[in-house]
Every structure is written in structure tokens, then in C-alpha cells.
Design a protein around this motif. Structure first.
Motif, PDB file in Angstrom:
ATOM      1  N   UNK A   1       0.825 -21.924 110.246  1.00 55.93           N
ATOM      2  CA  UNK A   1       1.322 -22.877 111.505  1.00 55.93           C
ATOM      3  C   UNK A   1       2.478 -23.456 111.082  1.00 55.93           C
ATOM      4  N   UNK A   2       3.423 -23.592 112.039  1.00 57.55           N
ATOM      5  CA  UNK A   2       4.877 -24.121 111.653  1.00 57.55           C
ATOM      6  C   UNK A   2       5.006 -24.974 112.850  1.00 57.55           C
ATOM      7  N   UNK A   3       4.673 -24.577 113.945  1.00 56.71           N
ATOM      8  CA  UNK A   3       4.710 -25.329 115.047  1.00 56.71           C
ATOM      9  C   UNK A   3       3.591 -25.660 116.045  1.00 56.71           C
ATOM     10  N   UNK A   4       3.587 -26.548 116.815  1.00 57.66           N
ATOM     11  CA  UNK A   4       2.182 -27.112 117.646  1.00 57.66           C
ATOM     12  C   UNK A   4       1.624 -25.851 118.227  1.00 57.66           C
ATOM     13  N   UNK A   5       2.487 -25.053 118.733  1.00 50.92           N
ATOM     14  CA  UNK A   5       2.070 -23.783 119.551  1.00 50.92           C
ATOM     15  C   UNK A   5       1.557 -22.670 118.583  1.00 50.92           C
ATOM     16  N   UNK A   6       1.470 -22.949 117.331  1.00 45.60           N
ATOM     17  CA  UNK A   6       0.731 -21.726 116.671  1.00 45.60           C
ATOM     18  C   UNK A   6      -0.595 -22.273 116.317  1.00 45.60           C
ATOM     19  N   UNK A   7      -1.152 -23.420 116.862  1.00 47.21           N
ATOM     20  CA  UNK A   7      -2.401 -23.952 116.575  1.00 47.21           C
ATOM     21  C   UNK A   7      -3.534 -23.401 117.836  1.00 47.21           C
ATOM     22  N   UNK A   8      -4.456 -23.071 117.587  1.00 52.05           N
ATOM     23  CA  UNK A   8      -5.563 -22.617 118.605  1.00 52.05           C
ATOM     24  C   UNK A   8      -6.961 -23.070 117.705  1.00 52.05           C
ATOM     25  N   UNK A   9      -7.945 -23.282 118.563  1.00 50.82           N
ATOM     26  CA  UNK A   9      -9.445 -23.334 117.865  1.00 50.82           C
ATOM     27  C   UNK A   9     -10.287 -24.168 118.831  1.00 50.82           C
ATOM     28  N   UNK A  10     -11.610 -23.854 118.688  1.00 52.10           N
ATOM     29  CA  UNK A  10     -12.348 -24.798 119.416  1.00 52.10           C
ATOM     30  C   UNK A  10     -13.246 -25.232 118.437  1.00 52.10           C
ATOM     31  N   UNK A  11     -13.656 -26.719 118.663  1.00 53.19           N
ATOM     32  CA  UNK A  11     -14.325 -27.275 117.563  1.00 53.19           C
ATOM     33  C   UNK A  11     -14.990 -28.730 118.185  1.00 53.19           C
ATOM     34  N   UNK A  12     -15.775 -29.485 117.520  1.00 54.73           N
ATOM     35  CA  UNK A  12     -16.355 -30.825 117.924  1.00 54.73           C
ATOM     36  C   UNK A  12     -16.016 -31.686 116.661  1.00 54.73           C
ATOM     37  N   UNK A  13     -15.924 -33.162 117.019  1.00 53.15           N
ATOM     38  CA  UNK A  13     -15.688 -34.165 116.136  1.00 53.15           C
ATOM     39  C   UNK A  13     -16.429 -35.479 116.623  1.00 53.15           C
ATOM     40  N   UNK A  14     -16.673 -36.304 115.848  1.00 56.61           N
ATOM     41  CA  UNK A  14     -17.423 -37.376 116.057  1.00 56.61           C
ATOM     42  C   UNK A  14     -16.266 -38.728 115.601  1.00 56.61           C
TER      43      UNK A  14
END
Length: 230
Positions: A33-46
Motif C-alpha cells: 500500500x502506497x496510496x489511499x486507493x490501495x486500501x480495502x477491508x471490512x472491520x469493526x472498532x470501538x
């Protein structure tokens, strides 16, 4: 670019090996990953607010840097529910970097966004090893068929003991006690189902009865108490 006088006086030294970023797991692939468009994913956070009186569970589904799906669940603060409504409108369609730098109204939601950002950009997502990730709409699975947040609310005092008020199944209407006054089960009504029955045409009394249920050894109870009054 402006350089200080000290830097201008330095002689150039050639750069050696180019160290690429470490690959992160993303939707069944290893990605540099070098740019924002390289990021994908499904997750949760608190996240939690500054006085720690309220909390937010945030779920994001990011595809190629863009937030395609957002689920905002809050607890403990009445104003936070309105903040969640605003945040849900703001989040979808933004890049995760935009979302990180957007005021999401409530401290708890902002903190949750920060925690999610860290998980996503480091590849610590639930979909890290799932081919093509999770479909947009997967966030609703957390809510179940009634599309209601799962909430647990319990209250207790040393003097009077425990009171179950809300379970995943619904609003607790009665706590079953044995001969020693120990809890052996509870009765509840699923308010989500009740509302759906009323929307479908049932009268409130019928809908209430159809939405009732129980858990544990309720049938063996010596007495059943109303946790909000007794």
C-alpha cells in the motif's frame, strides 16, 4: 522546496537499496500500500468519549480507499445517537483519510474512526484473508433479522442483587428466581419483532404476546419479579 543553509552546503550521497513497504493482507491478497486507493477491508472498532460515559462501535466496509458501507452503533449517551445519525451520513463515500480528518461530531465516534483506520491500513481486518472481501451490506449481519443493535444492560447493588434489564433477545420483563432467590432464567419481549407485527397489522396486545419468550429454567421458578419495579 526550501532548504536550510546547512543542507545546501551538504554534498549529495546516493541512495542505496529502495526498501518497499511491507505487504499487508487485504481481501485475500498481499498488497504494497502506497496510496489511499490501495486500501480495502471490512472491520469493526470501538471508541469512547473523553469523560468515558459513552461508547461507539463503528463498522466500515472499505473498497479501494472509499467507505462503501458504515454502521454506527452507540450506547451510554443520549446525544451520541444524534451524532451517530450525522456520522452515518458523513462517512459513506469518503476516503478513509478524509474520514479520519473529519469531525464526526462525537468523541466516541471519532475515536472509533481512529481505531478502525489503524486496523485497515495495517491489514488487521476481518476480511484480510477473504477473497474479494465482504459484500457491501455485510455490516447489517451484526444486527440480525430485526436490524437492531444487540445490547446488554445489567444493574446490580450489594443490598438487592442483580437485575437483568436488556439481553440480546430483547427487553427483559421478568427474572425467574428459585427458592434461594437465585436467578435461574428470564422472560423477555423482542421489541423489534413486536414492532414488525404491529406494522403488519396485529394489534399491540397480540403483537406483545407473539414477541414474548424465555430463557433458562423459568418453568421451575418459585417466583418471577419485574426487574424494573421489584
Amino acid at each position: 522546496m526550501i532548504y536550510s543553509k546547512e543542507v545546501e552546503m551538504m554534498c549529495p550521497v546516493a541512495k542505496g537499496a529502495k526498501h518497499e513497504p511491507a505487504p499487508i493482507p487485504e481481501e485475500g491478497k498481499w498488497v504494497y500500500s502506497k496510496e489511499i486507493k490501495d486500501i480495502s477491508g471490512f472491520t469493526h472498532g470501538v471508541g469512547w468519549c473523553a469523560p468515558q460515559q459513552g461508547a461507539c462501535k463503528l463498522t466500515l466496509n472499505v473498497k479501494e480507499g472509499i467507505i462503501e458501507e458504515a454502521l454506527v452503533e452507540t450506547i451510554g449517551c443520549s446525544g451520541m445517537t444524534h451524532s451517530a445519525a450525522m456520522a452515518a451520513e458523513v462517512l459513506q463515500g469518503k476516503t478513509i483519510l478524509e474520514a479520519l480528518n473529519t469531525d464526526l461530531v462525537c468523541d466516541a465516534i471519532n475515536t472509533a474512526m481512529r481505531e478502525l483506520f489503524l486496523q485497515i491500513v495495517y491489514g488487521r481486518t476481518q476480511s484480510a484473508f477473504s477473497d474479494d472481501g465482504l459484500v457491501v451490506g455485510a455490516g447489517l449481519e451484526d444486527l440480525g433479522k430485526g436490524l437492531r443493535s444487540q445490547v446488554g444492560t445489567m444493574y446490580a447493588t450489594k443490598a438487592k442483587g442483580v437485575r437483568y434489564l436488556e439481553m440480546a433477545e430483547g427487553y427483559v420483563t421478568g427474572i425467574a428466581l428459585d427458592a434461594d432467590n437465585e436467578v435461574i432464567g428470564y422472560q423477555f419481549v423482542n421489541l423489534g419483532k413486536m414492532t414488525d407485527f404491529i406494522k403488519a397489522g396485529d394489534d399491540p396486545t397480540t403483537a406483545w404476546e407473539k414477541s414474548k419468550g424465555q430463557y433458562g429454567r423459568v418453568d421451575d421458578a418459585v417466583k418471577i419479579i419485574d426487574p424494573r419495579k421489584e
